[in-house]
Design a protein around this motif. Structure first.
Motif, PDB file in Angstrom:
ATOM      1  N   GLY A 233      48.869  19.870  53.099  1.00  0.00           N
ATOM      2  CA  GLY A 233      47.870  20.866  53.467  1.00  0.00           C
ATOM      3  C   GLY A 233      47.219  21.524  52.270  1.00  0.00           C
ATOM      4  N   GLN A 234      47.994  22.232  51.487  1.00  0.00           N
ATOM      5  CA  GLN A 234      47.476  22.946  50.318  1.00  0.00           C
ATOM      6  C   GLN A 234      48.644  23.396  49.460  1.00  0.00           C
ATOM      7  N   VAL A 235      48.402  23.485  48.151  1.00  0.00           N
ATOM      8  CA  VAL A 235      49.411  24.008  47.227  1.00  0.00           C
ATOM      9  C   VAL A 235      48.777  25.143  46.430  1.00  0.00           C
ATOM     10  N   ARG A 236      49.458  26.283  46.380  1.00  0.00           N
ATOM     11  CA  ARG A 236      48.921  27.433  45.652  1.00  0.00           C
ATOM     12  C   ARG A 236      49.989  28.021  44.740  1.00  0.00           C
ATOM     13  N   ILE A 237      49.666  28.182  43.467  1.00  0.00           N
ATOM     14  CA  ILE A 237      50.529  28.909  42.534  1.00  0.00           C
ATOM     15  C   ILE A 237      50.282  30.395  42.756  1.00  0.00           C
ATOM     16  N   VAL A 238      51.348  31.156  43.015  1.00  0.00           N
ATOM     17  CA  VAL A 238      51.176  32.569  43.374  1.00  0.00           C
ATOM     18  C   VAL A 238      51.815  33.537  42.378  1.00  0.00           C
ATOM     19  N   GLY A 239      52.480  33.011  41.343  1.00  0.00           N
ATOM     20  CA  GLY A 239      53.051  33.928  40.372  1.00  0.00           C
ATOM     21  C   GLY A 239      53.857  33.217  39.305  1.00  0.00           C
ATOM     22  N   THR A 240      54.071  33.882  38.186  1.00  0.00           N
ATOM     23  CA  THR A 240      54.909  33.367  37.103  1.00  0.00           C
ATOM     24  C   THR A 240      55.747  34.511  36.539  1.00  0.00           C
ATOM     25  N   ARG A 255      51.972  25.448  55.652  1.00  0.00           N
ATOM     26  CA  ARG A 255      51.697  26.642  56.444  1.00  0.00           C
ATOM     27  C   ARG A 255      51.943  27.908  55.628  1.00  0.00           C
ATOM     28  N   ARG A 256      52.916  27.864  54.736  1.00  0.00           N
ATOM     29  CA  ARG A 256      53.192  29.050  53.920  1.00  0.00           C
ATOM     30  C   ARG A 256      51.980  29.458  53.097  1.00  0.00           C
ATOM     31  N   ALA A 257      51.253  28.469  52.567  1.00  0.00           N
ATOM     32  CA  ALA A 257      50.067  28.769  51.765  1.00  0.00           C
ATOM     33  C   ALA A 257      49.013  29.453  52.621  1.00  0.00           C
ATOM     34  N   LEU A 258      48.865  28.997  53.879  1.00  0.00           N
ATOM     35  CA  LEU A 258      47.902  29.607  54.792  1.00  0.00           C
ATOM     36  C   LEU A 258      48.307  31.028  55.132  1.00  0.00           C
ATOM     37  N   VAL A 259      49.575  31.229  55.474  1.00  0.00           N
ATOM     38  CA  VAL A 259      50.062  32.565  55.836  1.00  0.00           C
ATOM     39  C   VAL A 259      49.900  33.529  54.665  1.00  0.00           C
ATOM     40  N   ASP A 260      50.235  33.066  53.463  1.00  0.00           N
ATOM     41  CA  ASP A 260      50.119  33.926  52.279  1.00  0.00           C
ATOM     42  C   ASP A 260      48.663  34.269  52.003  1.00  0.00           C
ATOM     43  N   ALA A 261      47.776  33.287  52.074  1.00  0.00           N
ATOM     44  CA  ALA A 261      46.361  33.539  51.811  1.00  0.00           C
ATOM     45  C   ALA A 261      45.785  34.507  52.844  1.00  0.00           C
ATOM     46  N   ARG A 262      46.198  34.338  54.097  1.00  0.00           N
ATOM     47  CA  ARG A 262      45.705  35.226  55.158  1.00  0.00           C
ATOM     48  C   ARG A 262      46.201  36.657  54.938  1.00  0.00           C
ATOM     49  N   ALA A 263      47.476  36.804  54.540  1.00  0.00           N
ATOM     50  CA  ALA A 263      48.031  38.140  54.301  1.00  0.00           C
ATOM     51  C   ALA A 263      47.305  38.823  53.148  1.00  0.00           C
ATOM     52  N   ARG A 264      47.058  38.066  52.079  1.00  0.00           N
ATOM     53  CA  ARG A 264      46.350  38.641  50.937  1.00  0.00           C
ATOM     54  C   ARG A 264      44.921  39.034  51.316  1.00  0.00           C
ATOM     55  N   HIS A 265      44.283  38.208  52.140  1.00  0.00           N
ATOM     56  CA  HIS A 265      42.923  38.521  52.582  1.00  0.00           C
ATOM     57  C   HIS A 265      42.911  39.789  53.425  1.00  0.00           C
ATOM     58  N   ASP A 266      43.907  39.936  54.307  1.00  0.00           N
ATOM     59  CA  ASP A 266      43.972  41.134  55.144  1.00  0.00           C
ATOM     60  C   ASP A 266      44.127  42.389  54.295  1.00  0.00           C
ATOM     61  N   VAL A 267      44.981  42.314  53.272  1.00  0.00           N
ATOM     62  CA  VAL A 267      45.169  43.462  52.378  1.00  0.00           C
ATOM     63  C   VAL A 267      43.868  43.797  51.658  1.00  0.00           C
ATOM     64  N   LEU A 268      43.202  42.761  51.157  1.00  0.00           N
ATOM     65  CA  LEU A 268      41.953  42.974  50.425  1.00  0.00           C
ATOM     66  C   LEU A 268      40.867  43.514  51.347  1.00  0.00           C
ATOM     67  N   SER A 269      40.815  43.023  52.574  1.00  0.00           N
ATOM     68  CA  SER A 269      39.808  43.501  53.527  1.00  0.00           C
ATOM     69  C   SER A 269      40.035  44.962  53.879  1.00  0.00           C
ATOM     70  N   THR A 270      41.314  45.320  54.057  1.00  0.00           N
ATOM     71  CA  THR A 270      41.640  46.723  54.352  1.00  0.00           C
ATOM     72  C   THR A 270      41.242  47.623  53.190  1.00  0.00           C
ATOM     73  N   LEU A 271      41.506  47.160  51.981  1.00  0.00           N
ATOM     74  CA  LEU A 271      41.134  47.926  50.799  1.00  0.00           C
ATOM     75  C   LEU A 271      39.623  48.062  50.692  1.00  0.00           C
TER      76      LEU A 271
END
Length: 431
Positions: A233-240, A255-271
């Motif tokens: 599906g997708q691979v995302r580096i999220v931290g070091t 699916r984890r990459a999708l869930v993480d991206a969606r959560a980050r988007h929700d936080v950014l949208s709220t901000l």
């Protein structure tokens, strides 16, 4: 870390090697056992993958003669026996069923968990290859956890540009949807393979299972994997982070990459909504807020200093001069920064020892600052430590200034009396 698997007969036939997408299987007979003190069931064959090679074990259910068993985890012992670790102790009826050699057993794995593990394990292989190719960083170990996956690479740091290229390369392989297949090569075939990591040759003689991402990576491994890279599906580096002289890279896949991206988007949208700006304007809005806050803090510090100076002048006008003296001031509404400023202004009088207290709005604790004038030999740090011990609080500091946090019932008058005694003792010791 790479997992090296011997091709040999064990007590448990590994069905997950032949079909990683299968979710149910049937077997005959079972043995009640235990793994590290937890009850388990051992079968002649299984689809349940045991934890190993950085990958977590499967979970699911086993049905034996109408008895449903919840499998919370799957582990393998040193003899190669796979243990289906049960969530609860087996019921008495199971002991009777275990005596029948032909007792029918039906197992079902948690398909969502399995597919998640397949995606992240295949992604780990691909990411380790990509980091090696783009940043000359060898993967030393990996951990595919329930919430975060990591690889530890043999370099203390990597540039963001290197990580970005590695991430791009992995996702290019994912989008190309190339085949992923497993095999047990002969020793001659194994010797000719361009393996990313060499197997333990003592185990290689018994046979090594090798996972190949076509045209990209070849690695010995006994885990479950996708059959094509598109299934990742997708691979995302999220931290070091630095770890034991190496660099630990955290990533998500599937699916984890999708869930993480969606959560980050929700936080950014709220901000963005709270800042009344667009999502892509958030950095600029935050920068403006920080600039404004810095200016307001400068103004507040100036106002705080001016107010403290006026209040200190009023207090000092009533205090005798020329002799060592203790003054105690309660300022319940002031924060710690204001208390520090006021104590500093009062302590400009050389003979004074100043105790200024406030109230912590969150806990109700008494917060205090103790500071001495320039000519006083009073030890503020020692005083606060001794009173903290006596009052059940905490605190300390230097001889010239100290801070503490005491229970709300602490008496300011009692603190002042104790300070006067300590001041008198210090004056006596100087004679």
């Amino acid at each position: 870390m790479a997992c090296f698997v011997r091709r040999m007969t064990t007590m448990t036939e590994k069905l997950y090697w032949s079909d990683p997408f299968a979710t149910t299987f049937e077997a005959e007979g079972l043995t009640l056992s235990a793994f590290e003190g937890r009850p388990s069931v051992v079968l002649a064959k299984t689809l349940f993958y045991p934890e190993g090679g950085g990958q977590l074990g499967d979970a699911g259910t086993i049905v034996v003669g109408g008895v449903n068993l919840a499998v919370a985890d799957t582990q393998v012992d040193d003899a190669g026996v796979i243990h289906h670790v049960l969530a609860e102790a087996p019921v008495p009826e199971l002991e009777e069923l275990a005596r029948g050699a032909a007792t029918a057993v039906r197992g079902t794995i948690d398909d969502r968990r399995r597919r998640d593990h397949m995606a992240i394990h295949t992604a780990q292989h691909a990411l380790s290859r990509a980091v090696a190719d783009e940043a000359s960083a060898t993967t030393v170990s990996s951990r595919l956890g329930a919430s975060i996956c990591t690889i530890d690479v043999s370099r203390p740091s990597l540039a963001d540009a290197d990580l970005a290229r590695a991430e791009d390369l992995v996702n290019a392989v994912v989008m190309n949807d190339v085949p992923v297949h497993a095999q047990f090569p002969t020793p001659e075939e194994l010797a000719s393979m361009d393996l990313r990591k060499q197997p333990n040759m003592a185990k290689a003689a018994a046979g090594v299972r090798v996972i190949t991402i076509e045209g990209f990576d070849i690695t010995p491994c006994g885990g479950t994997h996708c059959t094509r890279t598109g299934q990742i599906g997708q691979v995302r580096i999220v931290g070091t982070e630095k770890y034991k002289g190496m660099l630990r890279i955290s990533f998500h896949a599937g699916r984890r990459a999708l869930v993480d991206a969606r959560a980050r988007h929700d936080v950014l949208s709220t901000l963005a909504s709270s800042l009344t700006c667009g999502v892509f304007d958030v950095p600029q809005a935050v920068t403006k807020l920080r600039t404004d806050l810095k200016g307001l803090r400068t103004e507040l510090d100036a106002a705080r200093a001016e107010l403290a100076a006026l209040f200190a002048k009023e207090i000092l006008s009533t205090v005798p001069t020329g002799t060592p003296h203790v003054i105690a001031v309660a300022r319940p509404a002031d924060d710690l920064a204001s208390l520090r400023t006021l104590a500093g202004k009062l302590a400009e009088s050389p003979d004074l020892v100043v105790i200024v207290t406030g109230t912590d709005a969150a806990s109700g604790d008494l917060v205090l600052v103790v500071q001495r004038g320039g000519s006083s030999k009073f030890d503020c740090g020692a005083f606060v430590q001794s009173q903290a011990k006596a009052q059940g609080g905490r605190g300390g500091g230097r001889p010239e200034r100290a801070e503490g946090r005491f229970p709300s019932a602490t008496s300011l008058d009692a603190l002042a009396s104790a300070a006067k005694l300590a001041l008198a003792d210090s004056a006596t010791q100087l004679r």
